[in-house]
Motif scaffolding. Sequence first.
Motif, short mmCIF file in Angstrom:
data_model
loop_
_atom_site.label_atom_id
_atom_site.label_comp_id
_atom_site.label_asym_id
_atom_site.label_seq_id
_atom_site.Cartn_x
_atom_site.Cartn_y
_atom_site.Cartn_z
N UNK A 1 0.86 -1.18 0.00
CA UNK A 1 0.00 0.00 0.00
C UNK A 1 0.90 1.22 0.00
N UNK A 2 0.72 2.05 -0.97
CA UNK A 2 1.46 3.29 -1.04
C UNK A 2 0.46 4.42 -0.90
N UNK A 3 0.70 5.28 0.04
CA UNK A 3 -0.30 6.28 0.36
C UNK A 3 0.36 7.65 0.48
N UNK A 4 -0.17 8.61 -0.25
CA UNK A 4 0.38 9.96 -0.19
C UNK A 4 -0.75 10.93 0.09
N UNK A 5 -0.67 11.58 1.22
CA UNK A 5 -1.73 12.51 1.58
C UNK A 5 -1.19 13.88 1.87
N UNK A 6 -2.05 14.70 2.48
CA UNK A 6 -1.68 16.08 2.73
C UNK A 6 -0.51 16.16 3.71
N UNK A 7 -0.59 15.36 4.74
CA UNK A 7 0.47 15.44 5.76
C UNK A 7 1.22 14.13 5.91
N UNK B 1 -45.90 10.11 -5.39
CA UNK B 1 -45.19 9.50 -6.54
C UNK B 1 -46.11 9.47 -7.75
N UNK B 2 -47.38 9.11 -7.52
CA UNK B 2 -48.31 9.01 -8.64
C UNK B 2 -48.53 10.38 -9.29
N UNK C 1 -47.22 8.79 0.49
CA UNK C 1 -46.02 8.67 -0.36
C UNK C 1 -46.40 8.25 -1.77
N UNK D 1 -46.41 12.97 -9.22
CA UNK D 1 -45.19 13.58 -9.74
C UNK D 1 -44.79 13.00 -11.11
N UNK D 2 -45.46 11.91 -11.50
CA UNK D 2 -45.12 11.28 -12.78
C UNK D 2 -45.38 12.23 -13.94
#
Lengths: 570, 279
Positions: A38-44, A404-405, A400, A407-408
């Motif tokens: 695992x190679x990890x490069x972050x901010x700090x 939905x009915x 509900x 909004x179709x």
Amino acid sequence: MLVSRPADLALGLLLALALPASAYAQLPAQTRTVVSKEVSVGRTESALRLELDGGDDLAITFDDGSVRVNDESVGSFVVGGALDVAWRELLAQAVALDDGSVRVNDESVGSFVVGGALDVAWRELLAQAVALDDGPLASALVDWTAPAALTGDAAVVAGAIDQALEGALTGAPAQVNAAEPSVSLGDTRSLMRLLLNRDGRLALLDDAFEGIDDAARVEIGADVVIGADETVEGDLVVIEGDARIEGEVGGDVVMVGGTLELLEGSVVEGSVRLADARLLRNQGEIEGDVVEVRNEEPVLGEVREDIRREVVDELRAEIRQEIRRGEDRSMVGPFRSVASAVGGVLENLVTILILGLIGAAVIAFGGEKVDVIAETVRRAPGRSAAVGAAGTILLIPVWVLGFVALVVSIVGIPVAIAWLPLFPIAACLAALVGYLSVARNAGEWLADSDLPWTQWIRKSNSLITMTGGLLGLMVLFVAANVVSMAPFLGFLRGLLAVAGFVVTVAALQIGFGAVILTRGGRRRDYARDAGRYSPDEAWEAAMKVEVDDVVEESGPNDSKASNRKETGDA
Amino acid sequence: MRNAILATVSMLSMAALLPAEATAQLRTVSMSRQLEDEDEVRVQVQYGAGEFSVRAMDAGLLYRMSLEYDEDRYEPVAEYEDHTLRVGIESIRNGFGRRSRDGGRLDLELARGVPMDLDLEFGAVQADVDLGGLALTGLELSTGASQSTIDVSEPSTASMEVARFEVGAAEFVARRLGNLNAARIEVDAGVGSITLWLDGEWREDSRVGIDMGLGSLELRVPEGLGLELRKDSFLTSLDSEGLVKRGDVYQSLDWDEAARRVTVDLDAAFGSVKVVWIR
């Protein structure tokens, strides 16, 4: 390496640790398999983590100005004595004890500057590691050496990293010749741990090494086995390791950490010194003494005592406060419960008043529809309750799915937006109207009953009937509040409150169901005659006679006129 | 399906209410693992937001993953234990907050030819998944509000009983589904646009079950493939070009003569279904 005295011995070890990267170039070239990387490069942080065959791991991390290997934390080191001085002289400039320290295995060994030469070199290595797998990766890591441009702190850190990579990827064990006085560096990290993490042990070393001669054999971070046919000519020092002795030791045996086993036939010509170590088995012969070198822990003991004292004081204060609060409560208790009960009753009465006002509005605007709902409640209470329960359960799904009915389609979208708030409001209104209808029925029942305190309820006035019914439906809550004034009746109060809740829920369900059944009072399936003026019924009620009987006597024509005539004659 | 609709509506509502995310700090991670003597592996991939791709590879590795993610919000996951590989990112922050959709990326390469039960779960992502060359013994793909393209560019060297796709609010395109070599394919779609390409190499007659909530479905069917459509729908239009109705089902004209047949069981509410024939 010959050792003349303890401080020199430690100094030698430290120098070995701080060897520049080039010193490790002679290690075996055979590399181990990298199972995962695992190679990890972050901010700090930038990190390389390897899983090697055999289950070993290697993690080298640059994080917040520190370098860690395998995330082993060492922390600060505060030591005294010659050994500590030697360490500080060697690494004073490389080791920062505060923020910005550079660590190996989380052990501070120097510092690096983000974007500096060391950081850049490390990131270049990581960049290589991203592209390579297993063999090539392992080789690249083993071949990596610190850039020549590095100096000072950075060079030391780079050397430590290089060493960690070499050690992990080549797995080259340190060879020790048991017959000669020697220093064996089994695991550099152990030494780092020893020196930096465990302050107490550093102090112990001074005491434990006192009088150790030049020909000492020192093992650090490794277990030692002295076979039955082996002899250690001088002293044997084992630091951060276990020792198992079957043969002979010509001098003292010094154990710093770990355990010592003296098996049958073993001989120690000097003393056994145990510094934070223990003698697990003693079946051999010790010609000298067994000395335990201990660190006094006055500070720790004092801290513990302080904490204990603080906790006890805190608890006492807490208990005293609680007792005072209890006394206050007991003094105002009776008044408080009466005040609370009166408040509860007032609350009930205000609720009844508000509902009565709403009821007046409902009767005024609903008129006949309310009659139909009330009649449905009276004639089909079971069906109303069932429909009410089903309606309650289906409220949210219908809300509900309705959305939905809608909004179709584009046309339905504005309606859907209105649907969201209006549907719950409509449901609440339906439940309220239903509840008031039930209250009206309850009021009528109370008016017909011979119960005391109900004479004021008159069926001729719908509003008064409804208010009486509301009072009847909520009388259990009122009673619960009244009961709470008296002491020791908490259970009865709870019982009354639960009964009141059940009555309220039942009334809501029945009323809501009746509203649904009658489609808001518009369908009369269950209340055919409700809300319609019936002269016959009115006449019967007023004159207490059976209309049909009168009709039969006077003939089929104009029954009302005949009735009046009959009555007038009478 | 209903669950998917509810989840989608909730998700969209929440997203609309939440504040905007500050600029994300991206961290890059590269991970890989050597291929050992794996008989079969179960691979679970979890990815929340960003761009997402999956490919097959021949590098002698079990997997190789390249990640870019917001290190303040997520942490990478790469675990391999008991023939189960779990990779992706996990949220490290609880509470509300709009998930960053910009910049994050996961590129995953999986070993070609290793029998694999693949479980892909991703949220608001732009997914480009090519399963071609993988020996899939099982497939479950679950996606939230995403724009996903699934392609099976090469036939799977293994066979599977069921391949499942669960799609929330998405633009979902699946190509060459025949190459999956699945006896049954199930698609559970909530809201969105679904395009299923029924091309590829069908090695046996198969069934495709589609449970669709609100949206449009387009079936792209290669000429020569027998198609039978069984529809149970509500307020759903059907453009059944090239199909004839026989009883309760719609069949392609060459259904009786077709070498390979696919039966589509469609359960849809509110939407449109279109069948397009491709050459």
